[in-house]
Scaffold this active site. Structure first.
Site, PDB file in Angstrom:
ATOM      1  N   TYR A  95      14.703  50.714 -63.639  1.00  0.00           N
ATOM      2  CA  TYR A  95      15.489  51.265 -62.538  1.00  0.00           C
ATOM      3  C   TYR A  95      16.991  51.322 -62.800  1.00  0.00           C
ATOM      4  CZ  TYR A  95      11.138  50.687 -59.976  1.00  0.00           C
ATOM      5  OH  TYR A  95       9.833  50.762 -59.584  1.00  0.00           O
ATOM      6  N   PRO A 108      10.057  56.385 -53.588  1.00  0.00           N
ATOM      7  CA  PRO A 108       8.826  56.873 -52.964  1.00  0.00           C
ATOM      8  C   PRO A 108       9.027  57.111 -51.467  1.00  0.00           C
ATOM      9  CG  PRO A 108       8.476  54.831 -54.207  1.00  0.00           C
ATOM     10  CD  PRO A 108       9.943  54.997 -54.016  1.00  0.00           C
ATOM     11  N   HIS A 334      13.306  51.825 -54.738  1.00  0.00           N
ATOM     12  CA  HIS A 334      12.166  51.153 -55.344  1.00  0.00           C
ATOM     13  C   HIS A 334      12.508  49.858 -56.077  1.00  0.00           C
ATOM     14  CE1 HIS A 334       8.125  50.819 -56.594  1.00  0.00           C
ATOM     15  NE2 HIS A 334       7.874  52.052 -56.941  1.00  0.00           N
ATOM     16  N   SER A 450       0.049  44.802 -60.767  1.00  0.00           N
ATOM     17  CA  SER A 450       0.871  43.709 -60.253  1.00  0.00           C
ATOM     18  C   SER A 450       0.765  42.465 -61.130  1.00  0.00           C
ATOM     19  CB  SER A 450       0.438  43.362 -58.827  1.00  0.00           C
ATOM     20  OG  SER A 450       1.118  42.206 -58.369  1.00  0.00           O
ATOM     21  N   SER A 550      -0.594  55.420 -59.449  1.00  0.00           N
ATOM     22  CA  SER A 550      -0.578  54.152 -58.729  1.00  0.00           C
ATOM     23  C   SER A 550      -1.538  54.223 -57.554  1.00  0.00           C
ATOM     24  CB  SER A 550       0.824  53.837 -58.211  1.00  0.00           C
ATOM     25  OG  SER A 550       0.863  52.579 -57.576  1.00  0.00           O
ATOM     26  N   GLN A 551      -2.287  53.133 -57.358  1.00  0.00           N
ATOM     27  CA  GLN A 551      -3.117  53.023 -56.161  1.00  0.00           C
ATOM     28  C   GLN A 551      -2.270  52.427 -55.042  1.00  0.00           C
ATOM     29  OE1 GLN A 551      -7.192  50.907 -54.428  1.00  0.00           O
ATOM     30  NE2 GLN A 551      -6.604  50.524 -56.546  1.00  0.00           N
TER      31      GLN A 551
END
Length: 641
Positions: A95, A108, A334, A450, A550-551
């Site tokens: 980032y 997002p 984010h 994660s 991504s879920q």
């Protein structure tokens, strides 16, 4: 921080429990296993000639007495002295050193269930309840008393790090010329006055939510929001749409901010925004058909209507959007947190709003409240040039984004579970099949995993474009009658198995991306010449994530979405429900090879094809395909204890 009085009654509040556990530190994976996995992950994604070159480079890097061994030992020492040895490097790389605009490229968005507002008062009542719900949630956050999350899915039941939650309403991303800074406010014994920034008609207002140590209730908040709307309508008082600057590239915004800061009035206004709890964006009606795509675009960048494009401040972590026409959602910066923490927060807020909406809110506050304060800006010709430039670039970015929200209704995770397969692994293999169907090849793929099982854990990457997935998709698309359906089913199980194995490695801190990043950054920190491994073409290709996935599961019928991370790539989030899956697919219009509509059609065809294959051939013979996942992982890399 003491818990403030709340004049609301029957607040919906998460159950609290003190965090009394100590998480382990993130491990440093064995060097040779990372190097072997790196070669395996890229062999089928580059030419044979390129692979041979890379293989030689990797072997030299990892040989006894070579630079890789030295850097590995330095990482192990760093692990001993840091809570999380990769966190700072990961944050910078992912980032803070990325200069692209936050809008579309990084931040997002999340669409909430659409609201029906009969008039502006309904909009403001909803907004007042939203603010009250956040303040209610923040009391628990400030007390660091959120109930501990526990892992679900693979290796379920392990406690997870909660630090991301505690940064949602205390973080701010400051633009920088070389890199940004993630500023996090620390709780103090005596709390400062707390306030929210309300954006309305491209103006910004300070709404104090704690006055004389009393937290405003919903009636008070409603009264104050009505005052803000009236103030915003005063054309003579309106100032420049300074929020546009936050949509520019980070280096341009850093330079513009330096110029803005020359004036003391501007410094005070910036300080108020940077210290606020969150932003509430009261949007004007979009004027377009409220399709899922238009709802998402409205949240992401203000939509096709020019009225709302400057009604944002992208540096603030949490920005809630409440449109007069019922479009509601969130856009978030984010760097402090992943989607799961944001979704958990949002679902609490929507539950709060649903419960408290059963009670009537009085028309006006019974006590006299000081008026909210409009933020003032002094803009000279230089700042005006920055604003004009930022507006032009934002428009080009808006014109460039290609977004598709596709509801796949043929089946959902219930069907996948009945096949004794992991829904996430199944969907990831399906995305590989969809990409191959569109483009005739596989590409480096990012799926966030994660690492919250460890102190200060964020994510590592599941490299879903496995050799096993490659074999499966080739059989499905190119195999023809020469490959039987039973063989295709076997290849599907092998792809599911490989995806599941890699997922377990990633969530237990044993994937390769963070490790390779750490080795590279350690060499840079020691001011060494960058090892050839990290300048090799294969390494550069491996980090160009054309497919970023991504879920992002929710219990409500909302969805989270984001833009692609590279110019020729796709962003692909998915929200699996029992009987359907919501896919949010994005790409850029100026890349002629990509199309969100094309990809969505490929998803439909691919997933139906996989279902038909499962129905026909997925029997008890599954066991002969699958093997023992846990044993394979333990043979490769020990799970942490």
């Amino acid at each position: 921080m003491p818990i403030l009085k709340n004049s609301s009654q029957d607040a919906v509040r998460p159950k609290t429990r003190r965090n009394s556990y100590v998480l382990p530190k993130l491990p440093v994976p064995p060097l040779q296993e990372t190097l072997n996995m790196y070669l395996k992950s890229m062999r089928h994604l580059v030419t044979e000639e390129q692979y041979k070159t890379t293989e030689g480079i990797v072997q030299k890097f990892g040989a006894r007495g070579e630079i890789g061994e030295f850097l590995q030992q330095q990482l192990i020492k760093r692990r001993e002295r840091e809570a999380n040895w990769v966190y700072d490097w990961w944050l910078d790389d992912m980032y803070l050193r990325n200069p692209v605009p936050l809008t579309v490229n990084s931040s997002p968005g999340m669409v909430f269930p659409r609201q029906i507002f009969r008039d502006q008062n309904d909009q403001l009542r909803f907004a007042a309840r939203l603010i009250a719900g956040i303040l209610d949630y923040k009391v628990v956050i400030d007390a660091r008393a959120l109930p501990v999350d526990y892992a679900r899915g693979q290796l379920a039941g392990q406690p997870l790090c909660m630090e991301q939650y505690y940064k949602l309403f205390s973080s701010y991303r400051l633009p920088g010329h070389q890199k940004d800074t993630l500023a996090v406010q620390k709780s103090s014994v005596m709390p400062e006055p707390e306030h929210v920034i309300v954006a309305c008609q491209n103006q910004f207002f300070v709404l104090d939510v704690v006055i004389n140590f009393r937290r405003l209730n919903e009636t008070d908040l409603f009264t104050q929001l009505r005052k803000i709307v009236k103030m915003a309508e005063n054309q003579e008082e309106q100032t420049a749409p300074i929020g546009l600057l936050t949509s520019d590239s980070r280096t341009e915004w850093a330079e513009a901010r330096r110029v803005v800061m020359r004036d003391s009035t501007n410094r005070d206004s910036l300080d108020a925004i940077e210290r606020c709890i969150f932003l509430l964006c009261l949007d004007s009606p979009s004027g377009v058909e409220q399709t899922d795509i238009n709802l998402a675009l409205q949240i992401m960048h203000g939509g096709d209507c020019h009225k709302n494009r400057a009604n944002r401040w992208y540096d603030k972590t949490m920005q809630f959007v409440v449109g007069k026409d019922g479009i509601c959602g969130l856009v978030y910066e984010h760097s402090p947190a992943e989607g799961i923490a944001v979704i958990q927060c949002v679902e609490h807020l929507l539950c709060y709003i649903k419960e408290t909406s059963k009670k009537l809110v009085r028309a006006d506050s019974v006590c006299e409240l000081p008026a909210p304060r409009r933020l003032r800006w002094k803009c000279d010709s230089e700042i005006q040039r920055y604003l004009t430039s930022a507006a032009d670039k934002l428009q080009r970015l808006i014109d460039n984004i290609d977004l598709n929200v596709y509801w796949f209704k043929t089946f959902g995770k219930d069907f996948i579970k009945k096949q004794k397969m992991s829904p996430d692994a199944f969907i990831q293999v399906g995305l590989q099949l969809s990409y191959y169907r569109c483009h005739g090849r596989l590409v480096p793929t990012y799926e966030s995993a994660s690492t919250r099982r460890f102190q200060e854990g964020r994510v590592d990457n599941i490299r879903s474009a496995t050799k096993e997935a490659f074999d499966f998709v080739k059989a499905m698309i190119d195999g023809g009658p020469s490959i039987s359906d039973s063989k295709k089913m076997e290849l599907l199980w092998e792809a599911i198995n490989a995806q599941t194995n890699y997922t377990i490695l990633a969530i237990t801190g044993m994937a390769i991306d963070n490790h390779l990043l750490g080795l590279r950054q350690m060499a840079m920190e020691l001011q060494m010449d960058l090892p050839k491994l990290f300048t090799d073409e294969t390494y550069l290709i491996s980090n160009h994530f054309i497919l970023s996935t991504s879920q992002v599961p929710t219990t409500m019928e909302g969805f989270l979405f984001y833009g692609p991370v590279v110019p020729d790539g796709y962003g692909a989030s998915y929200n699996p429900h029992l009987d359907h899956i919501i896919f949010c697919i994005s790409c850029f219009n100026d890349c002629k090879a990509t199309s969100s509509t094309m990809f969505a059609k490929a998803v439909e065809k691919s997933f139906i094809q996989m279902k038909e294959l499962c129905i026909k051939y997925n029997t008890k013979a599954k066991q002969s395909f699958m093997g023992n996942i846990t044993q394979k992982v333990q043979n490769g890399r020990k799970l942490y204890h």
